[in-house]
Write an enzyme that holds these catalytic residues in place. Structure first.
Site, PDB file in Angstrom:
ATOM      1  N   ASP A 275       0.896  -0.979   0.537  1.00  0.00           N
ATOM      2  CA  ASP A 275      -0.316  -0.275   0.277  1.00  0.00           C
ATOM      3  C   ASP A 275       0.634   0.997  -0.033  1.00  0.00           C
ATOM      4  O   ASP A 275       1.883   0.724  -0.021  1.00  0.00           O
ATOM      5  CB  ASP A 275      -1.228   0.357   1.170  1.00  0.00           C
ATOM      6  CG  ASP A 275      -1.392   0.958   1.214  1.00  0.00           C
ATOM      7  OD1 ASP A 275      -2.233   1.497   0.181  1.00  0.00           O
ATOM      8  OD2 ASP A 275      -1.802   1.476   2.624  1.00  0.00           O
ATOM      9  N   ASP A 277       0.090   5.098   1.183  1.00  0.00           N
ATOM     10  CA  ASP A 277      -0.788   6.560   1.758  1.00  0.00           C
ATOM     11  C   ASP A 277      -0.472   5.306   3.133  1.00  0.00           C
ATOM     12  O   ASP A 277      -0.630   4.242   3.550  1.00  0.00           O
ATOM     13  CB  ASP A 277      -1.648   6.374   1.766  1.00  0.00           C
ATOM     14  CG  ASP A 277      -1.940   7.446   0.698  1.00  0.00           C
ATOM     15  OD1 ASP A 277      -0.701   7.480  -0.485  1.00  0.00           O
ATOM     16  OD2 ASP A 277      -2.778   7.960   0.348  1.00  0.00           O
ATOM     17  N   GLU A 284      -1.529  10.736   4.351  1.00  0.00           N
ATOM     18  CA  GLU A 284      -2.626   9.964   3.250  1.00  0.00           C
ATOM     19  C   GLU A 284      -2.504  11.530   2.713  1.00  0.00           C
ATOM     20  O   GLU A 284      -3.222  12.392   2.227  1.00  0.00           O
ATOM     21  CB  GLU A 284      -3.586  10.097   4.291  1.00  0.00           C
ATOM     22  CG  GLU A 284      -4.127   9.210   5.683  1.00  0.00           C
ATOM     23  CD  GLU A 284      -4.007   7.761   4.615  1.00  0.00           C
ATOM     24  OE1 GLU A 284      -4.695   7.849   3.495  1.00  0.00           O
ATOM     25  OE2 GLU A 284      -3.955   6.863   5.018  1.00  0.00           O
TER      26      GLU A 284
END
Length: 491
Positions: A275, A277, A284
């Site tokens: 992933d 963020d 984010e």
């Protein structure tokens, strides 16, 4: 001399090695403890009697010269009828230290085949002190409040009652690491082994051994191999990972425990899926974009609820993106100087590249930054959401185009990539932090929730709370020395 005349301290036969005599660290040391250490000491032929007390030979001398330990000259003298000469072989002090164990050998026939491996991480740099006595603090008045225990940022799930999922947590057990040190102590290991023994229903003897992966004296990371695994009809691997006894153990000792099957697939992965963020980067991205138009509070609130699994990810993403209408299209170029890559991410990717891994980032964020990050970390591919830009290319329209990369899409992409490369899912590792990563984490052979949201830590196959993403290599069985070698070669 008659047998009755032998003194109480005389030895009537050559000493033999027993199983229980291997108490030292060296076979040679244990063997030589029966021998004089003088460099001038001599010894008889190995088939001759060693006891001067009896005055007679109880074993015949060897007839085959090849079996005799006596020098050739002495043997020749014996053949001519002269008295046989004693061997002048001397005791030689050896520097060899050999451990008499088979812990890393091929499994014996009577050893359990269903072995598990647990990697225990100590999560803090210093022990917690929940009960500091005022007398232990210099010049502190009794009525002043004692310091509250604290952990480094990002190394533990939330402790705020309002953010805890499902229901309020049970009262925390008293921490024990402040008593035995900020590392995986012997007492901690013994406690863990006792838990494993208690989980055997019906009871079977557990065999185990461990490796200190970073430091022998004060290990922060320890690998424990044990078998047999608990009876799957009573306790599956998934249930073992979530067992209350292990959760309590983790809280008491301030550790994370990652349990896997001890197979060749655990040590030899080929595909790593990340992933972006709050995993490869600390921010984010959508929250950073929202700062540009002053809607950070609204977007951040929606992001937090989506990452905790409280609302549907796709609906929340559309709602957040709609708030970005009018943001300049060059915002991604400006964000590149703001984005902070997670500590250890660069080193982890370098080490995995050296090991021949394929590496991919699959993000619920946005493609421009995902592609930039793939270039920064030398990843093979990047998948993320696409934002629509106005016709004149000046600003964002607040809309999305193409397939939305949500939780289901992440899991599907992981499987597609594995099939495309001919890689079994058991040779795939996935790393993420949000609720939209859970399907992907369960799809991979090893799914790791890294500094994840509370609900994700509860549901993920495994989790680790650490200040460095490089610690993922410990879960794969690499020691600190191994990691340093990989980084030197990849420099």
């Amino acid at each position: 001399m008659a047998a009755s005349e032998v003194g109480p301290h005389s030895r009537t036969r050559r000493p033999t090695l027993r199983h229980d005599s291997f108490h030292g660290g060296s076979f040679l040391d244990d063997h030589q403890q029966h021998r004089p250490r003088s460099t001038e000491a001599t010894m008889p032929g190995i088939l001759d009697d060693a006891s001067p007390a009896t005055g007679r030979t109880t074993h015949a001398a060897p007839t085959d010269p090849a079996l005799s330990l006596r020098p050739a000259a002495a043997a020749a003298a014996g053949d001519e009828g002269s008295a046989p000469a004693r061997s002048t072989a001397r005791i030689k002090e050896s520097g060899i230290v050999h451990a008499l164990s088979h812990r890393f050998c091929q499994r014996a026939a009577d050893e359990p085949a269903d072995r598990l491996v647990a990697t225990i991480f100590y999560k803090a740099q210093e022990p917690r002190h929940p009960h500091v006595h005022p007398d232990a603090l210099p010049r502190r008045d009794p009525w002043q409040p004692l310091p509250a225990p604290s952990l480094s940022a990002g190394v533990a799930p939330t402790v705020e009652m309002t953010k805890f999922p499902l229901e309020p947590p049970a009262p925390e057990p008293d921490p024990l690491d402040h008593l035995y040190g900020p590392y995986v102590s012997q007492v901690c290991l013994t406690h863990f082994l006792q838990i494993l023994d208690d989980l055997q229903k019906p009871w079977r003897r557990v065999r185990s051994w461990h490796r200190c992966l970073d430091d022998q004296l004060h290990p922060r990371v320890m690998e424990v191999v044990f078998g047999p695994a608990p009876n799957p009809e009573y306790l599956s691997l998934q249930d073992l990972r979530r067992h209350e006894a292990l959760w309590r153990f983790e809280r008491e000792w301030n550790v994370d425990v990652v349990v896997q099957r001890d197979t060749v697939w655990r040590r030899h992965k080929r595909l790593a899926v990340f992933d972006m963020d709050s995993t490869l980067i600390e921010q984010e991205v959508i929250d950073e974009i929202a700062k540009v138009v002053g809607v950070e509070a609204e977007v951040s609130a929606i992001t937090a609820r989506a990452m905790n699994g409280e609302i549907d990810f796709t609906a929340s993403l559309r709602a957040r993106v709609s708030l970005l209408r009018g943001v300049p299209a060059d915002v991604f170029e400006k964000l590149k100087s703001v984005i902070t890559i997670t500590p250890g991410a660069r080193e982890l990717c370098r080490a995995l590249r050296r090991l021949g891994y394929q590496m991919v980032v699959i993000s619920g964020g946005f493609l421009p930054l995902a592609e930039w990050l793939a270039d920064e970390l030398d990843l093979d591919r990047a998948y993320a959401n696409k934002l629509v830009v106005s016709a004149d290319g000046s600003h964002l329209t607040g809309e999305l185009e193409g397939d939305i990369v949500d939780g289901a899409r992440k899991a599907a992409l992981l499987e597609e990539l594995a099939n495309e490369g001919g890689i079994p899912l058991k040779q795939v590792i996935a790393i993420g932090d949000g609720a939209n990563d859970l399907l992907m984490l369960h799809k991979a052979g090893l799914g790791v929730a890294f500094n994840a949201k509370p609900i994700v830590q509860l549901e993920a196959p495994s989790r680790i709370n650490s200040e460095s993403l490089l610690d993922i290599l410990y879960i794969l069985g690499f020691t600190k020395e191994d990691q340093e070698a990989l980084l030197r070669e990849s420099a």
